[in-house]
Motif scaffolding. Structure first.
Motif, PDB file in Angstrom:
ATOM      1  N   GLU A 300      57.318  14.128  90.234  1.00 18.24           N
ATOM      2  CA  GLU A 300      58.331  14.320  89.195  1.00 18.24           C
ATOM      3  C   GLU A 300      57.706  14.198  87.793  1.00 18.24           C
ATOM      4  OE1 GLU A 300      61.594  11.789  90.089  1.00 18.24           O
ATOM      5  OE2 GLU A 300      62.088  11.612  87.968  1.00 18.24           O
TER       6      GLU A 300
ATOM      7  N   LEU B  96      62.646  20.423  90.592  1.00 17.18           N
ATOM      8  CA  LEU B  96      63.715  19.787  89.815  1.00 17.18           C
ATOM      9  C   LEU B  96      63.522  18.287  89.690  1.00 17.18           C
ATOM     10  CD1 LEU B  96      66.777  21.686  91.332  1.00 17.18           C
ATOM     11  CD2 LEU B  96      65.394  22.302  89.350  1.00 17.18           C
ATOM     12  N   ILE B  97      64.133  17.743  88.636  1.00 20.28           N
ATOM     13  CA  ILE B  97      64.106  16.290  88.431  1.00 20.28           C
ATOM     14  C   ILE B  97      65.276  15.705  89.222  1.00 20.28           C
ATOM     15  CG2 ILE B  97      64.268  14.455  86.721  1.00 20.28           C
ATOM     16  CD1 ILE B  97      63.125  16.583  84.704  1.00 20.28           C
ATOM     17  N   ASN B 105      69.281  19.658  84.594  1.00 17.86           N
ATOM     18  CA  ASN B 105      67.940  20.178  84.836  1.00 17.86           C
ATOM     19  C   ASN B 105      67.690  21.435  84.007  1.00 17.86           C
ATOM     20  OD1 ASN B 105      65.844  19.140  86.859  1.00 17.86           O
ATOM     21  ND2 ASN B 105      67.777  18.635  87.870  1.00 17.86           N
ATOM     22  N   PHE B 108      67.236  20.543  80.451  1.00 20.96           N
ATOM     23  CA  PHE B 108      66.142  19.605  80.169  1.00 20.96           C
ATOM     24  C   PHE B 108      65.143  20.139  79.133  1.00 20.96           C
ATOM     25  CE2 PHE B 108      61.885  17.957  81.157  1.00 20.96           C
ATOM     26  CZ  PHE B 108      62.099  16.611  80.956  1.00 20.96           C
ATOM     27  N   ARG B 140      73.517  17.213  92.148  1.00 23.38           N
ATOM     28  CA  ARG B 140      72.120  16.802  92.010  1.00 23.38           C
ATOM     29  C   ARG B 140      71.282  17.556  93.046  1.00 23.38           C
ATOM     30  NH1 ARG B 140      71.507  10.547  90.197  1.00 23.38           N
ATOM     31  NH2 ARG B 140      72.932  10.662  88.458  1.00 23.38           N
ATOM     32  N   ARG B 156      66.315  27.357  84.724  1.00 24.82           N
ATOM     33  CA  ARG B 156      65.662  26.505  83.712  1.00 24.82           C
ATOM     34  C   ARG B 156      64.486  27.231  83.068  1.00 24.82           C
ATOM     35  NH1 ARG B 156      62.957  21.872  86.394  1.00 24.82           N
ATOM     36  NH2 ARG B 156      61.502  23.553  86.830  1.00 24.82           N
TER      37      ARG B 156
END
Lengths: 409, 230
Positions: A300, B96-97, B105, B108, B140, B156
């Motif tokens: 991450e 993805l975070i 996301n 972001f 999520r 994104r």
């Protein structure tokens, strides 16, 4: 500013990603903070009590004596300024409170026993509130004037001498010519004190009566000045120096009782050491939590770096995460410490171990002293040290190469 | 104007006792508005080339230029700024975070760029609708399928209209219908906004959208053919 918003959101969400780990760490911080603040409050209370009791046995924040009085506190070392002139000077100085007294070693004798004591000749009008004796708590009565012919002794001494209110005792000391100076007194009151040793040590008689008995005319052995705060008596000290400095020694209470003065002086340092020691224990858990958090999120972190976050942003995010955790723990820990102190703010009764406490010069009721400055100190020290403890895992995270991190299995 | 220029790139990885040449004297030039597919079997060097172009990996030798600026000698901070402002990324996996929702996301990169909240929120919703994720904005990653996650990543990558989009197997987890929709979106951006696309893929369906296909083998470019030839 927008980066702070991004980092704050990520830090907050990441904090609650592993609930159990965060809660365990939080619990450790809360308990650590509680221990820091609560134990500091108890220690402060104990030291303050020791100082207060110590000062009350002197008593007075600033004292004036003959230069040799400390070595030989006898009638030979009296202040050479007449008491009437002292009164004139000190009354005009607008002190919160002041008193002059005669203080000499003496022997008290009843029909059963005798004891060495400190005879204190006082003017009760000047001493009320200055002495450790609460006039209203005295069994019988306290002295009524400087030429009162009675004597007030401690309850413990009365038990030792097997005497009581209404009975007579004899006080004996020496006059300036080294002749026996003695006088019979009727016991008019029995006082109690938080430090039981005081009940055995001090005997109060009228100042004029004592001066007559000792044949010292209008002389006294001690002037005591009371300030507003025992921690800061500099103003009273300077003012007293201006009033009287010929052939006398003017001392702050910290100089009169160096043990207590030193104890008060090292207390702040001791609190700091105590906070740091607890933090060191906490820091192992904190650093471990952060290292694990970084280790679990390598990919991450790589992704965020790849998307354009700078290494310093990653550094900031990990540190922010640590500071958030600490801030929550500190807030809850401080609140818990405050809540714990509230039910015992009037004191913890330690009468079961009163003799042991007395050996340390502490009364049997321990009143915790929760200072805002100690709470702030604990919070600031933990946040600053927490910041430094977080640097290592945060720095490690910031040094990842994005593509190596993102492809890490 | 040249969007991407690589000059004599070499990159060798060590795997156990063996040296693997991921890039072997690769030179390529991609014009602005290009739509290039890098095609190669596994280990052929397409991802390494993509990473070098995106400033994610440094070549052992050679030079990389993006928008005519040399990037292989930039610092970490300068590279981060370049990626943030000029390049959109779609990775093969882990895109993805996890602690952010689909919309967050997508937002972001814009948030890091400093785009105002209202503007980025609006753009994120529009692009998520375009990639077929309307109604899933607040989910999520853990609550989305692989394909849905990939579409969020694509959204994104393109939402802030970067000059260059680098995508590594962008359709790997998508069904054919979604893949087509995504590629049409890429082409539309390419046609209308002159966004340059460099896509690493095995997928022939993806290649059919390309204006240019560069085939690689063992770290070398072995074929470079234009749309007409396709």
């Amino acid at each position: 500013m927008h980066m702070l918003a991004v980092l704050s959101r990520l830090a907050w969400r990441n904090l609650w990603r592993n609930h159990r780990r965060t809660l365990i760490m939080l619990l450790a911080i809360i308990l650590g903070t509680w221990a820091m603040i609560f134990m500091t409050a108890l220690m402060r209370g104990m030291v303050s009590q020791m100082v207060a009791d110590g000062i009350s046995s002197l008593p007075g924040h600033v004292q004036v004596h003959h230069p040799d009085f400390r070595d030989d506190p006898s009638v030979a070392n009296l202040i050479n300024v007449p008491d009437s002139e002292i009164a004139e000077r000190f009354n005009a100085a607008n002190f919160r409170q002041w008193a002059s007294r005669v203080r000499v070693p003496a022997v008290i004798t009843s029909e059963y026993d005798s004891r060495g004591v400190t005879l204190v000749g006082v003017d009760p009008a000047l001493e009320d509130g200055l002495t450790f004796v609460d006039y209203r708590e005295v069994e019988g009565r306290f002295l009524e004037s400087a030429d009162d012919k009675g004597v007030v002794i401690g309850r413990k001494l009365a038990d030792i001498l097997n005497t009581e209110v209404g009975k007579r005792i004899v006080l004996m000391s020496q006059d300036p010519d080294n002749e026996i100076a003695d006088r019979g007194f009727r016991v008019v009151g029995l006082f109690t004190a938080s430090v039981k040793a005081f009940e055995e040590q001090f005997v109060f008689a009228g100042k004029t009566t004592t001066q007559n008995m000792l044949r010292i005319g209008d002389q006294v052995s001690e002037i005591a000045v009371l300030g507003d705060d025992y921690r800061d008596v500099e103003a009273e000290f300077q003012k007293t120096l201006e009033l009287i400095n010929d052939g006398v020694t003017v001392q702050r209470w910290t100089e009169v009782d160096r043990f207590l003065g030193t104890m008060l002086g090292v207390m702040d340092g001791f609190v700091l050491v105590w906070i740091v020691v607890i933090f060191l224990a906490l820091s192992f858990g904190l650093v471990n939590t952060l290292v694990m958090a970084v280790f679990e999120r390598v990919r991450e972190i790589g992704l965020m770096l790849a998307l354009g976050m700078r290494p310093k942003d990653i550094l900031g995010q990990i540190i922010l995460e640590s500071l958030l955790l600490l801030a929550i723990g500190l807030a809850l820990g401080s609140a818990l410490a405050w809540a714990t102190v509230q039910p015992i703010r009037d004191g913890i009764d330690l009468s079961m171990v009163s003799e042991g406490m007395e050996m340390m010069g502490v009364s049997s009721v321990l009143v915790p002293e929760l200072l805002l400055s100690d709470v702030v100190l604990a919070n600031v020290v933990v946040l600053i040290l927490g910041f430094f403890a977080s640097l290592s895992p945060a720095w490690r995270a910031a040094q990842y190469e994005p593509i190596e991190a993102i492809t890490k299995v | 104007m040249t969007a991407v220029r690589c000059v004599d790139l070499c990159k060798t990885y060590r795997q156990g006792e063996e040296d693997i040449k991921a890039l072997d004297h690769v030179s390529i030039e991609i014009e602005e508005g290009g739509f290039v597919c890098l095609s190669a079997p596994s280990g052929g060097g397409k991802t390494t080339l993509l990473n070098a172009i995106g400033g994610l990996d440094k070549p052992d030798s050679g030079e990389v230029y993006v928008a005519e600026r040399r990037i292989d000698n930039l610092s970490k901070g300068e590279l981060a700024e370049l990626r943030l402002r000029q390049i959109g990324f779609v990775f093969q996996a882990f895109n993805l975070i996890p602690v952010l929702t689909a919309r967050e996301n997508v937002e972001f990169v814009m948030q890091v760029q400093g785009v105002p909240a209202a503007e980025r929120g609006q753009k994120a919703l529009e692009i998520l609708e375009e990639v077929g994720l309307k109604g899933l904005e607040d989910r999520r990653p853990a609550d989305m399928s692989g394909g849905q996650q990939q579409r969020v990543a694509v959204a994104r990558a393109i939402v802030s209209r970067p000059a260059l989009v680098l995508a590594d197997e962008p359709t790997a987890n998508l069904d054919s219908k979604t893949s087509d929709g995504l590629m049409e979106l890429f082409r539309e951006l390419n046609d209308h906004h002159s966004t340059t696309f460099v896509i690493a893929t095995h997928d022939k369906r993806v290649m059919s959208y390309a204006k240019r296909i560069v085939r690689m083998l063992d770290g070398r470019i072995v074929e470079d053919i234009s749309q007409d030839a396709v």
